[in-house]
Design a protein around this motif. Structure first.
Motif, PDB file in Angstrom:
ATOM      1  N   TYR A 268       0.834  -1.364  -0.025  1.00 14.61           N
ATOM      2  CA  TYR A 268       0.106  -0.179  -0.052  1.00 14.61           C
ATOM      3  C   TYR A 268       0.729   1.339  -0.045  1.00 14.61           C
ATOM      4  O   TYR A 268       0.341   2.262  -0.439  1.00 14.61           O
ATOM      5  CB  TYR A 268      -0.978  -0.073   1.119  1.00 14.61           C
ATOM      6  N   ALA A 269       1.948   1.136   0.659  1.00 12.36           N
ATOM      7  CA  ALA A 269       2.737   2.460   0.717  1.00 12.36           C
ATOM      8  C   ALA A 269       3.428   2.639  -0.760  1.00 12.36           C
ATOM      9  O   ALA A 269       3.391   3.812  -1.112  1.00 12.36           O
ATOM     10  CB  ALA A 269       4.049   1.870   1.493  1.00 12.36           C
ATOM     11  N   ALA A 270       3.876   1.667  -1.407  1.00 12.04           N
ATOM     12  CA  ALA A 270       4.239   1.803  -2.695  1.00 12.04           C
ATOM     13  C   ALA A 270       2.976   2.543  -3.723  1.00 12.04           C
ATOM     14  O   ALA A 270       3.230   3.245  -4.509  1.00 12.04           O
ATOM     15  CB  ALA A 270       4.505   0.599  -3.228  1.00 12.04           C
ATOM     16  N   LEU A 271       1.799   1.997  -3.565  1.00 14.91           N
ATOM     17  CA  LEU A 271       0.699   2.395  -4.206  1.00 14.91           C
ATOM     18  C   LEU A 271       0.489   3.591  -3.969  1.00 14.91           C
ATOM     19  O   LEU A 271       0.076   4.528  -4.886  1.00 14.91           O
ATOM     20  CB  LEU A 271      -0.526   1.525  -3.968  1.00 14.91           C
ATOM     21  N   VAL A 276       0.476   9.436  -5.610  1.00 14.46           N
ATOM     22  CA  VAL A 276       0.767  10.887  -5.247  1.00 14.46           C
ATOM     23  C   VAL A 276       1.983  11.339  -6.225  1.00 14.46           C
ATOM     24  O   VAL A 276       1.974  12.646  -6.607  1.00 14.46           O
ATOM     25  CB  VAL A 276       1.161  11.272  -3.831  1.00 14.46           C
ATOM     26  N   GLY A 277       2.884  10.462  -6.578  1.00 18.39           N
ATOM     27  CA  GLY A 277       3.773  10.942  -7.355  1.00 18.39           C
ATOM     28  C   GLY A 277       3.253  11.201  -8.777  1.00 18.39           C
ATOM     29  O   GLY A 277       3.805  12.381  -9.424  1.00 18.39           O
ATOM     30  N   MET A 278       2.384  10.674  -9.229  1.00 23.62           N
ATOM     31  CA  MET A 278       1.802  10.654 -10.552  1.00 23.62           C
ATOM     32  C   MET A 278       0.964  12.096 -10.702  1.00 23.62           C
ATOM     33  O   MET A 278       1.058  12.819 -11.512  1.00 23.62           O
ATOM     34  CB  MET A 278       0.731   9.830 -11.128  1.00 23.62           C
ATOM     35  N   TYR A 279       0.355  12.440  -9.310  1.00 26.02           N
ATOM     36  CA  TYR A 279      -0.543  13.644  -9.311  1.00 26.02           C
ATOM     37  C   TYR A 279       0.435  14.767  -9.041  1.00 26.02           C
ATOM     38  O   TYR A 279       0.451  15.645  -9.941  1.00 26.02           O
ATOM     39  CB  TYR A 279      -1.232  13.579  -7.913  1.00 26.02           C
ATOM     40  N   ASN A 383      -0.511  18.243  -2.218  1.00 21.25           N
ATOM     41  CA  ASN A 383       0.758  17.605  -2.991  1.00 21.25           C
ATOM     42  C   ASN A 383       1.609  16.737  -2.463  1.00 21.25           C
ATOM     43  O   ASN A 383       1.377  16.183  -1.191  1.00 21.25           O
ATOM     44  CB  ASN A 383       1.503  18.735  -3.556  1.00 21.25           C
ATOM     45  N   LEU A 384       2.623  16.394  -2.863  1.00 21.84           N
ATOM     46  CA  LEU A 384       3.547  15.368  -2.737  1.00 21.84           C
ATOM     47  C   LEU A 384       4.345  15.695  -1.130  1.00 21.84           C
ATOM     48  O   LEU A 384       4.182  14.735  -0.433  1.00 21.84           O
ATOM     49  CB  LEU A 384       4.753  15.008  -3.427  1.00 21.84           C
ATOM     50  N   PRO A 385       4.760  16.763  -0.861  1.00 16.87           N
ATOM     51  CA  PRO A 385       5.514  16.962   0.299  1.00 16.87           C
ATOM     52  C   PRO A 385       4.256  16.867   1.580  1.00 16.87           C
ATOM     53  O   PRO A 385       4.606  16.775   2.501  1.00 16.87           O
ATOM     54  CB  PRO A 385       6.121  18.431   0.272  1.00 16.87           C
ATOM     55  N   TYR A 386       3.057  17.311   1.202  1.00 14.20           N
ATOM     56  CA  TYR A 386       2.028  17.484   2.135  1.00 14.20           C
ATOM     57  C   TYR A 386       1.761  16.076   2.480  1.00 14.20           C
ATOM     58  O   TYR A 386       1.562  15.630   3.830  1.00 14.20           O
ATOM     59  CB  TYR A 386       0.665  18.140   1.816  1.00 14.20           C
ATOM     60  N   VAL A 387       1.566  15.102   1.682  1.00 17.46           N
ATOM     61  CA  VAL A 387       1.358  13.799   1.888  1.00 17.46           C
ATOM     62  C   VAL A 387       2.431  12.964   2.650  1.00 17.46           C
ATOM     63  O   VAL A 387       2.437  12.378   3.552  1.00 17.46           O
ATOM     64  CB  VAL A 387       1.208  12.800   0.526  1.00 17.46           C
TER      65      VAL A 387
END
Length: 495
Positions: A268-271, A276-279, A383-387
């Motif tokens: 799930y971590a990879a998912l 979020v990486g694609m976003y 975004n990514l850093p927030y996640v």
């Protein structure tokens, strides 16, 4: 609507708009009060059995440590949270220095009748763990306090949600709420795997709608209430019509659909990272970021663009929480392991420490201008850093509470039968926090209703410090009384 009411609504909207937040270190200091308070609670319980016979005094002390201390940390002690930590640590050292009360420690806590009916000869492979109850309830308490406190001037503006870029306590609160929901959602998945069942994706999605529908209905009710009562709202938070209940309601079916992707990704971590990486890639390489931040609100999508596109980030946070739940909920990391309980506990702590370090490292890489991506946290974009910040903070928080459990309540991990384990669980968990944990979503809804009631009947912007604290203490006390009453009568409200 009168001009006075219109002016007050505008003032309240301006009061929570255009904010830039504060530092991550200060947020860590403020929230650390909850951990120090639970250390004091644990010392009182483990050495003096103070909460074993739960009367009025025990309830008041329990409330003071696990609710009022958090309220003080975000209001009167907001500029000196470490001082509050020291004030809590001082009596903790005194309690530790006192000789333990061996007589009272022999008294066993009241075990609800439901525990006996479900007891089995074998220990549950997915037990209720004290540190998870404490963590989840503490995050909920902070969230419930903040959603009302933010309307008072005694609550610092740097703790309120930022407009676009930056970090704040309330920004972490909304992310932590989703993260904890993901952590809890790991339990049914683990049960399926333990039973050797494989549910088809479509059936899983249809089943998830049962959990979504009540939340979506609550979202509609909130929307109609806010518009109908002309309640002050911050449009750039989620959009014109979107609200947090819509986000929560849409998570179950999307998470159910994401299960199919586990055939192609290891965890799930990879998912979560892929999602979020694609976003984030779309934000950086297309016009999506500019659209979310600056587009005119001319249609249904543009009016609610923050909620619609930010949902991808919340989905990633949920999946990150679910990944943590997959290894902290089970009794054993490896079901086939014959390791002693102490060894299992040490392995769990090590694994949690590694994952907390990984999330912290990824967050540092995403935000560093020197050796990373140089991105800025944005709760508005999710975004990514927030996640990564939410995942790092919450993973470290769970680890901290687990360490407290390990030090003060080893009996839970060494239990040899279900009844003993249940008694150890009750001994190691605050009655107040168990009550919040039991009906978390219902209490969150009640907190929202209470917040609306206070704002419609009282001008929070003109409240003095004394009036502000009086209202906030009364609000948090009533919420706690309701929580404990529901728990006392064995009432679980499932939404």
């Amino acid at each position: 609507m009168s001009n006075i009411a219109a002016t007050l609504k505008q003032q309240k909207e301006e009061f929570v708009s255009g904010l830039t937040g504060g530092s991550v270190s200060e947020i860590n200091a403020v929230t650390s009060v909850a951990t120090v308070a639970i250390v004091l609670w644990s010392l009182l319980q483990s050495r003096q059995s103070f909460f074993q016979s739960y009367g009025a005094l025990a309830f008041v002390v329990d409330y003071s440590l696990n609710v009022a201390a958090i309220l003080l940390s975000v209001t009167l002690y907001s500029n000196s949270p470490l001082l509050l930590c020291l004030l809590l640590a001082a009596p903790a050292t005194v309690v530790y220095a006192l000789p333990p009360n061996r007589t009272s420690s022999r008294r066993k806590p009241r075990v609800p009748s439901r525990a006996g009916s479900k007891a089995a000869k074998q220990l549950d492979p997915l037990p209720l763990k004290p540190f998870l109850t404490t963590y989840r309830a503490s995050m909920l308490v902070i969230t419930c306090i903040a959603i009302l406190a933010v309307d008072f001037r005694i609550f610092p503006r740097r703790f309120a949600k930022v407009e676009t870029w930056g970090t704040s306590l309330m920004d972490m609160g909304v992310g932590a709420f989703v993260f904890t929901a993901g952590l809890v959602a790991a339990r049914p998945v683990l049960k399926e795997r333990a039973a050797g069942r494989s549910v088809p994706v479509m059936r899983r999605i249809v089943g998830s709608l049962r959990h979504s529908l009540p939340l979506l209905v609550l979202g509609v009710i909130r929307l109609l209430s806010v518009k109908g009562l002309d309640y002050a709202e911050h449009v750039t938070e989620y959009g014109v019509h979107w609200n947090f209940f819509f986000t929560l309601g849409l998570l179950p079916p999307f998470v159910a659909a994401a299960q199919a992707a586990l055939a192609y990704v290891p965890s799930y971590a990879a998912l979560a990272l892929v999602t979020v990486g694609m976003y984030q890639m779309a934000l950086e390489t297309t016009g999506l970021k500019a659209y979310i931040l600056t587009a005119p609100r001319v249609d249904l999508i543009s009016q609610n663009r923050e909620g619609i596109f930010g949902f991808l980030g919340y989905l990633a946070i949920f999946l990150a929480g679910q990944d943590l739940g997959m290894f902290v909920i089970p009794r054993k990391l490896n079901p086939r392991s014959n390791a002693a309980p102490g060894a299992e506990r040490n392995t769990l702590l090590l694994t949690m420490g590694v994952w907390a370090s990984i999330w912290c490292g990824l967050y540092a890489l995403s935000t560093s201008y020197s050796y990373g991506l140089g991105l800025v946290v944005s709760r508005r974009l999710v975004n990514l850093p927030y996640v990564l910040w939410v995942a790092a903070f919450n993973s470290a928080s769970v680890l901290g509470f687990c360490i407290v459990d390990t030090i003060f309540f080893p009996a839970f991990y060494n239990a040899s039968d279900p009844k003993t384990e249940r008694e150890a669980y009750l001994t190691a968990t605050s009655r107040v926090l168990r009550a919040y944990n039991r009906n978390g979503l219902a209490l969150f809804l009640l907190a929202n209703l209470g917040t609306g009631l206070v704002n419609m009947t009282f001008n929070t912007l003109e409240a003095t410090r004394l009036a502000s604290m009086s209202i906030l203490v009364a609000y948090s006390f009533v919420l706690t009384v309701v929580a404990v009453a529901l728990d006392t009568y064995e009432i679980s409200i499932k939404l």
